[in-house]
Write a protein that holds these residues in place. Structure first.
Motif, PDB file in Angstrom:
ATOM      1  N   LEU A 213      10.006 -10.734  10.779  1.00  0.00           N
ATOM      2  CA  LEU A 213      10.631 -11.283   9.577  1.00  0.00           C
ATOM      3  C   LEU A 213      10.075 -12.671   9.320  1.00  0.00           C
ATOM      4  O   LEU A 213       9.817 -13.422  10.267  1.00  0.00           O
ATOM      5  CB  LEU A 213      12.157 -11.398   9.736  1.00  0.00           C
ATOM      6  N   THR A 214       9.918 -13.022   8.057  1.00  0.00           N
ATOM      7  CA  THR A 214       9.598 -14.404   7.729  1.00  0.00           C
ATOM      8  C   THR A 214      10.863 -15.237   7.919  1.00  0.00           C
ATOM      9  O   THR A 214      11.986 -14.740   7.765  1.00  0.00           O
ATOM     10  CB  THR A 214       9.086 -14.541   6.283  1.00  0.00           C
ATOM     11  N   ALA A 215      10.701 -16.509   8.258  1.00  0.00           N
ATOM     12  CA  ALA A 215      11.844 -17.348   8.633  1.00  0.00           C
ATOM     13  C   ALA A 215      12.414 -18.129   7.463  1.00  0.00           C
ATOM     14  O   ALA A 215      13.007 -19.197   7.641  1.00  0.00           O
ATOM     15  CB  ALA A 215      11.428 -18.309   9.740  1.00  0.00           C
ATOM     16  N   ASP A 216      12.241 -17.602   6.252  1.00  0.00           N
ATOM     17  CA  ASP A 216      12.739 -18.300   5.058  1.00  0.00           C
ATOM     18  C   ASP A 216      13.547 -17.360   4.166  1.00  0.00           C
ATOM     19  O   ASP A 216      13.337 -17.277   2.970  1.00  0.00           O
ATOM     20  CB  ASP A 216      11.575 -18.917   4.277  1.00  0.00           C
ATOM     21  N   LEU A 217      14.489 -16.650   4.807  1.00  0.00           N
ATOM     22  CA  LEU A 217      15.323 -15.679   4.095  1.00  0.00           C
ATOM     23  C   LEU A 217      16.800 -16.084   4.186  1.00  0.00           C
ATOM     24  O   LEU A 217      17.619 -15.395   4.799  1.00  0.00           O
ATOM     25  CB  LEU A 217      15.126 -14.278   4.696  1.00  0.00           C
ATOM     26  N   PRO A 218      17.190 -17.193   3.571  1.00  0.00           N
ATOM     27  CA  PRO A 218      18.562 -17.695   3.738  1.00  0.00           C
ATOM     28  C   PRO A 218      19.629 -16.814   3.125  1.00  0.00           C
ATOM     29  O   PRO A 218      20.807 -16.948   3.465  1.00  0.00           O
ATOM     30  CB  PRO A 218      18.516 -19.067   3.053  1.00  0.00           C
ATOM     31  N   ALA A 219      19.253 -15.910   2.209  1.00  0.00           N
ATOM     32  CA  ALA A 219      20.229 -15.010   1.591  1.00  0.00           C
ATOM     33  C   ALA A 219      20.256 -13.636   2.253  1.00  0.00           C
ATOM     34  O   ALA A 219      20.950 -12.733   1.785  1.00  0.00           O
ATOM     35  CB  ALA A 219      19.933 -14.864   0.095  1.00  0.00           C
ATOM     36  N   LEU A 220      19.526 -13.471   3.347  1.00  0.00           N
ATOM     37  CA  LEU A 220      19.509 -12.194   4.062  1.00  0.00           C
ATOM     38  C   LEU A 220      20.894 -11.870   4.616  1.00  0.00           C
ATOM     39  O   LEU A 220      21.556 -12.717   5.198  1.00  0.00           O
ATOM     40  CB  LEU A 220      18.504 -12.261   5.210  1.00  0.00           C
ATOM     41  N   ARG A 221      21.312 -10.619   4.436  1.00  0.00           N
ATOM     42  CA  ARG A 221      22.569 -10.157   4.997  1.00  0.00           C
ATOM     43  C   ARG A 221      22.289  -9.151   6.116  1.00  0.00           C
ATOM     44  O   ARG A 221      21.328  -8.385   6.043  1.00  0.00           O
ATOM     45  CB  ARG A 221      23.420  -9.487   3.914  1.00  0.00           C
ATOM     46  N   PRO A 222      23.108  -9.126   7.157  1.00  0.00           N
ATOM     47  CA  PRO A 222      22.882  -8.165   8.238  1.00  0.00           C
ATOM     48  C   PRO A 222      22.819  -6.720   7.758  1.00  0.00           C
ATOM     49  O   PRO A 222      22.010  -5.933   8.260  1.00  0.00           O
ATOM     50  CB  PRO A 222      24.087  -8.394   9.163  1.00  0.00           C
ATOM     51  N   GLU A 223      23.652  -6.366   6.785  1.00  0.00           N
ATOM     52  CA  GLU A 223      23.631  -4.980   6.301  1.00  0.00           C
ATOM     53  C   GLU A 223      22.319  -4.650   5.594  1.00  0.00           C
ATOM     54  O   GLU A 223      21.885  -3.493   5.585  1.00  0.00           O
ATOM     55  CB  GLU A 223      24.831  -4.683   5.392  1.00  0.00           C
TER      56      GLU A 223
END
Length: 251
Positions: A111-121
């Protein structure tokens, strides 16, 4: 070919992290010197979402940044050193080597480390779909990049990040994942407009806390002078479905 993994297959996630002082240069037009703080917040929110994803069995952070190293260890991640820094693809190769020596085995995702809106689901959905393919990837919100790359084994990753990575990953035989409702997994934040879009989706606790102390951001549809307006991805772009921003709450 169907990869023989089940719904309960556990994954190793590689998270390459550029030194915070060098990251997010395109945010500087808005954030100035605080861009390093945003890079840190994006990383921590991405890491938080990964650790709250049940299909993940271990996380390996690949970094040359001493602070990122400490934060990773504190969160329970393993760390692979990325010194000297040669770029994202080199970092993935280093992480893959580390993962290949791990006794846990199983498939691996980058994963790229710039996904602040990523949700676990969202990550659950990506990993669930990816288990059917030897290699797979998720296209970013621009339609040309990649936010997630997966493989059945670490040695099969063959990363082609940076530049037109969607095309490069497809050319090397990776399957493009077509998933309709994972906007946070696609939204890597590089520009002020990206950040405005991420905030409208709903970001994690670290970016939320940092936002409360910062000045006004551009919002989708309200660009700064000289910047194109942010738009959701076109439903007519192959492999990139339309996703509507929505808020969510983390527990």
């Amino acid at each position: 070919m169907i990869v023989p993994h089940t719904d309960s297959t556990r994954w190793t996630v590689l998270l390459p992290v550029k030194p915070f002082a060098l990251g997010k240069s395109r945010l500087a037009i808005w954030a100035g010197a605080s861009r390093a703080e945003w890079a840190r917040a994006f990383y921590l929110d991405t890491l938080d979402a990964i650790f709250h994803t049940p299909l993940v069995q271990q996380v390996i952070v690949v970094t040359a940044d001493s602070e990122a190293h400490v934060l990773a260890a504190r969160a329970g991640a393993k760390v692979a050193d990325d010194t000297p820094v040669y770029g994202l693809n080199a970092a993935v190769h280093r992480g893959a080597t580390h993962a290949a020596s791990s006794p846990t085995g199983g498939p691996v995702a980058v994963l790229t480390a710039d996904l602040p809106a990523l949700r676990p689901e969202e990550l659950m959905q990506v990993l669930t779909d990816a288990r059917h393919h030897p290699r797979a990837f998720l296209t970013d919100h621009t339609g040309s990049g990649t936010t997630i790359l997966t493989a059945s084994t670490p040695r099969m990753l063959l990363p082609r990040f940076e530049g037109a990575s969607r095309t490069q990953h497809a050319v090397t035989g990776a399957h493009e994942l077509i998933i309709a409702d994972v906007p946070g997994a696609r939204l890597d934040v590089d520009t002020p407009m990206d950040l405005g879009a991420a905030l409208s989706l709903g970001v994690g606790p670290y970016s939320t806390a940092l936002r409360s102390n910062m000045r006004e951001l551009p919002t989708p549809g309200s660009p700064r002078a000289g910047e194109p307006p942010w738009r959701p991805p076109s439903p007519y772009r192959p492999g990139y479905p339309l996703c509507s921003p929505r808020s969510y709450f983390r527990k």
